[in-house]
Design a protein around this motif. Structure first.
Motif, PDB file in Angstrom:
ATOM      1  N   ASP A   1       0.826  -1.189   0.000  1.00 47.16           N
ATOM      2  CA  ASP A   1       0.000   0.000   0.000  1.00 47.16           C
ATOM      3  C   ASP A   1       0.867   1.249   0.000  1.00 47.16           C
ATOM      4  O   ASP A   1       1.060   1.881  -1.031  1.00 47.16           O
ATOM      5  CB  ASP A   1      -0.963  -0.016   1.204  1.00 47.16           C
ATOM      6  N   CYS A   2       1.472   1.584   1.155  1.00 42.08           N
ATOM      7  CA  CYS A   2       2.187   2.866   1.232  1.00 42.08           C
ATOM      8  C   CYS A   2       3.501   2.860   0.465  1.00 42.08           C
ATOM      9  O   CYS A   2       3.925   3.868  -0.051  1.00 42.08           O
ATOM     10  CB  CYS A   2       2.459   3.200   2.702  1.00 42.08           C
ATOM     11  N   ARG A   3       4.157   1.730   0.439  1.00 44.38           N
ATOM     12  CA  ARG A   3       5.500   1.585  -0.143  1.00 44.38           C
ATOM     13  C   ARG A   3       6.501   2.533   0.509  1.00 44.38           C
ATOM     14  O   ARG A   3       7.462   2.957  -0.112  1.00 44.38           O
ATOM     15  CB  ARG A   3       5.467   1.762  -1.659  1.00 44.38           C
TER      16      ARG A   3
ATOM     17  N   GLY B   1       7.125   1.960   4.106  1.00 43.69           N
ATOM     18  CA  GLY B   1       7.475   1.348   5.392  1.00 43.69           C
ATOM     19  C   GLY B   1       6.589   1.701   6.559  1.00 43.69           C
ATOM     20  O   GLY B   1       6.993   1.540   7.715  1.00 43.69           O
ATOM     21  N   ILE B   2       5.386   2.186   6.305  1.00 45.52           N
ATOM     22  CA  ILE B   2       4.554   2.563   7.455  1.00 45.52           C
ATOM     23  C   ILE B   2       3.214   1.831   7.542  1.00 45.52           C
ATOM     24  O   ILE B   2       2.570   1.878   8.582  1.00 45.52           O
ATOM     25  CB  ILE B   2       4.300   4.093   7.507  1.00 45.52           C
ATOM     26  N   CYS B   3       2.780   1.190   6.482  1.00 42.81           N
ATOM     27  CA  CYS B   3       1.434   0.610   6.567  1.00 42.81           C
ATOM     28  C   CYS B   3       1.451  -0.859   6.985  1.00 42.81           C
ATOM     29  O   CYS B   3       0.498  -1.362   7.550  1.00 42.81           O
ATOM     30  CB  CYS B   3       0.700   0.768   5.240  1.00 42.81           C
ATOM     31  N   GLY B   4       2.555  -1.548   6.702  1.00 45.30           N
ATOM     32  CA  GLY B   4       2.671  -2.939   7.109  1.00 45.30           C
ATOM     33  C   GLY B   4       2.004  -3.936   6.173  1.00 45.30           C
ATOM     34  O   GLY B   4       1.901  -5.120   6.502  1.00 45.30           O
TER      35      GLY B   4
ATOM     36  N   CYS C   1       3.004  -4.956   3.045  1.00 47.14           N
ATOM     37  CA  CYS C   1       3.862  -5.756   2.161  1.00 47.14           C
ATOM     38  C   CYS C   1       4.409  -7.001   2.870  1.00 47.14           C
ATOM     39  O   CYS C   1       5.498  -6.987   3.393  1.00 47.14           O
ATOM     40  CB  CYS C   1       5.000  -4.907   1.628  1.00 47.14           C
TER      41      CYS C   1
ATOM     42  N   CYS D   1       8.872  -3.315   1.112  1.00 47.85           N
ATOM     43  CA  CYS D   1       8.869  -2.155   0.203  1.00 47.85           C
ATOM     44  C   CYS D   1      10.112  -1.300   0.361  1.00 47.85           C
ATOM     45  O   CYS D   1      10.484  -0.560  -0.537  1.00 47.85           O
ATOM     46  CB  CYS D   1       7.609  -1.309   0.420  1.00 47.85           C
TER      47      CYS D   1
HETATM   48  S1  FES Z   1       3.817  -1.225   1.549  1.00 46.06           S
HETATM   49 FE1  FES Z   1       3.411  -0.144   3.378  1.00 46.06          FE
HETATM   50  S2  FES Z   1       4.936  -0.918   4.700  1.00 46.06           S
HETATM   51 FE2  FES Z   1       5.485  -1.802   2.805  1.00 46.06          FE
END
Ligand code: FES
Ligand code: SF4
Lengths: 224, 249
Positions: B57-59, B61-64, B66, B84
């Motif tokens: 989602d965020c790519r 490192g904050i959404c978790g 991946c 990501c």
């Molecule tokens: S895509 Fe959001 S933490 Fe990796």
């Protein structure tokens, strides 16, 4: 909020029961070692302490059953935990790089534990069953000086010595994870004192089994 | 960089999956792992094949989202990094990379590398909140003094992004690190103390219901956690749980 099951049905409850029995066994090992080690320098002390342990009603009819219960609880829980944990991941990884993030000892407690359990069976057969037989079945006359000779005889056999030495190596591996793990399970972890617990745990896990190995080798070499 | 990828393919949760081999070439060291996966998927689409499903989602490192097990480790070989944020420069030309979904019964596979982590949501729903009156007279949280040390520990626990790497890494597929972070972030603050005892019991109960394994203090979770959530949180949860069980009526 949903209802809860009782503490010992929960994962944390089982973990605490595991830790409590472990801490009890850790204390028992010190006591066992202290008595055994006297056999390497004072047969008289060894005989009198063994006689005391073997005949004192508090030891025989209170501590001994508690010990048996502790051991049984510990390995039965170990089996239950392992079975449940295996069952929590039905499809296994094709590649799992365990060494990247954890120690071999921590991931293989069931194998070191099984070896120790096998050893316990053997050790019971060696010492405990003859003891029970001597005292309670055949009711032979009490002999305060027999213990040292029994030990000497046992460790005359190199196969037995090898089994004992191997078992203590597995015990050491088991303790290297188990000692600090039992403190963690009880919630006793904080950055201030936990490093000291870990250090002491490492020392204990190496020195106590090494001490038992020393005793076995000492009697074997003496018998040559 | 040319790479061989061994990727888990599974059309859906009820069909058995298997590893498939793919070749990708022209991978730049500055690409992220997910960008490399995008290139693989473009290749597959061009060939008219089904692209590999994976979560993201965020790519940043904050959404978790991946989730991927890369060469036997969640989020790959780099410490404190999500997939990501993992750069392809961590790999060498000619490498073979194993890519699998996070595996746990609590995380059933949806498709290929995408797993269903709503079990974590249900653990949160069981108690990972504080009850606040929002009728218009809401108190300012900052008006309640909090000891700096506790505020820091609560904040650190709250950095958990619910990615599930802890479960994926754990040989027992245990969700203790996640649950303990969510218990701790509230238990350490005065606002969280009010419901602390019920919270820990209900969240642990839900965690057990979801089919996660038992923690045996292996510590793989904390090593693999992208947010470096520490094992102290698990110890805190054990303490909270023990005292809640003893004192609850
Ligand atoms: S895509 Fe959001 S933490 Fe990796
Ligand atoms: S504890 Fe770490 S690994 Fe587990 S869900 Fe939270 S951020 Fe991810």
């Amino acid at each position: 909020m949903s209802s809860q099951s009782g503490i010992f049905n929960s994962s944390i409850g089982r973990k605490i029961a595991m830790a409590l029995s472990a801490l009890f066994l850790i204390i028992f090992l010190i006591q066992h070692f202290t008595i055994n080690v006297t056999s390497t320098f004072s047969p008289e002390t060894f005989n009198s302490w063994s006689h005391f342990m073997g005949t004192n009603p508090l030891v025989q009819f209170v501590l001994q059953p508690v010990l048996l219960f502790g051991v049984t609880l510990h390995f039965v829980l170990g089996f239950i935990l392992t079975a449940r944990n295996r069952g929590a991941r039905d499809v296994k990884y094709v590649r799992y790089n365990g060494n990247a993030h954890s120690s071999w000892m921590s991931r293989n407690m069931i194998w070191s534990g099984l070896f120790i359990l096998f050893f316990l069976g053997f050790h019971f057969y060696d010492f405990w069953i003859p003891e029970i037989n001597y005292k309670y079945i055949e009711r032979l006359p009490a002999d305060e000086t027999r213990y040292y000779h029994e030990v000497q005889e046992m460790f005359h056999n190199p196969v037995r010595v090898v089994i004992y030495v191997l078992s203590f190596i597995f015990l050491s591996l088991h303790l290297l994870h188990g000692f600090q793990s039992s403190f963690q399970s009880m919630g006793a972890r904080n950055p201030k004192y936990f490093p000291a617990i870990e250090k002491f745990g490492k020392l204990y896990s190496i020195l106590i089994p090494a001490g038992f190995i020393f005793i076995a080798l000492f009697h074997y070499i003496n018998s040559l | 960089m040319d790479l061989t990828l061994k990727v888990w393919r599974q059309p859906n949760g009820s069909t058995k999956g298997k590893m498939e081999d793919y070749q990708v070439s022209g991978i730049d060291g500055d690409m992220s792992f997910l960008e490399m996966m995008d290139i693989l998927n473009e290749q597959l689409i061009e060939k008219g094949e089904d692209p590999v499903a994976f979560d993201h989602d965020c790519r940043e490192g904050i959404c978790g989202m991946c989730s991927m097990q890369i060469n036997g480790e969640p989020h790959g070989p780099e410490k404190a990094t999500t997939t990501c944020q993992l750069h392809m420069r961590k790999f060498k030309n000619g490498d073979t990379i194993y890519i699998e979904p996070f595996r746990a019964n609590g995380f059933p596979v949806v498709k290929d590398l995408a797993v269903d982590r709503s079990s974590f949501d249900r653990i949160i729903q069981a108690g990972g909140y504080i009850s606040v009156n929002t009728s218009g007279n809401t108190l300012d949280g900052n008006a309640i003094p909090v000891e700096k040390k506790n505020a820091d520990m609560a904040f650190n626990a709250a950095t958990c992004i619910g990615c599930g790497a802890c479960v994926a890494a754990c040989p027992n597929a245990s969700a203790m690190l996640f649950t303990s972070a969510k218990v701790s972030q509230l238990a350490l603050l005065p606002q969280g103390r009010v419901e602390a005892s019920k919270r820990v019991q209900n969240m642990v109960h839900q965690m057990d219901l979801e089919g996660f394994g038992n923690c045996s203090n292996v510590g793989a979770c904390a090593e693999e956690c992208p947010k470096e959530i520490s094992l102290e949180n698990i110890a805190r949860m054990n303490r909270e749980y023990l005292s809640a069980s003893i004192s609850s009526e």
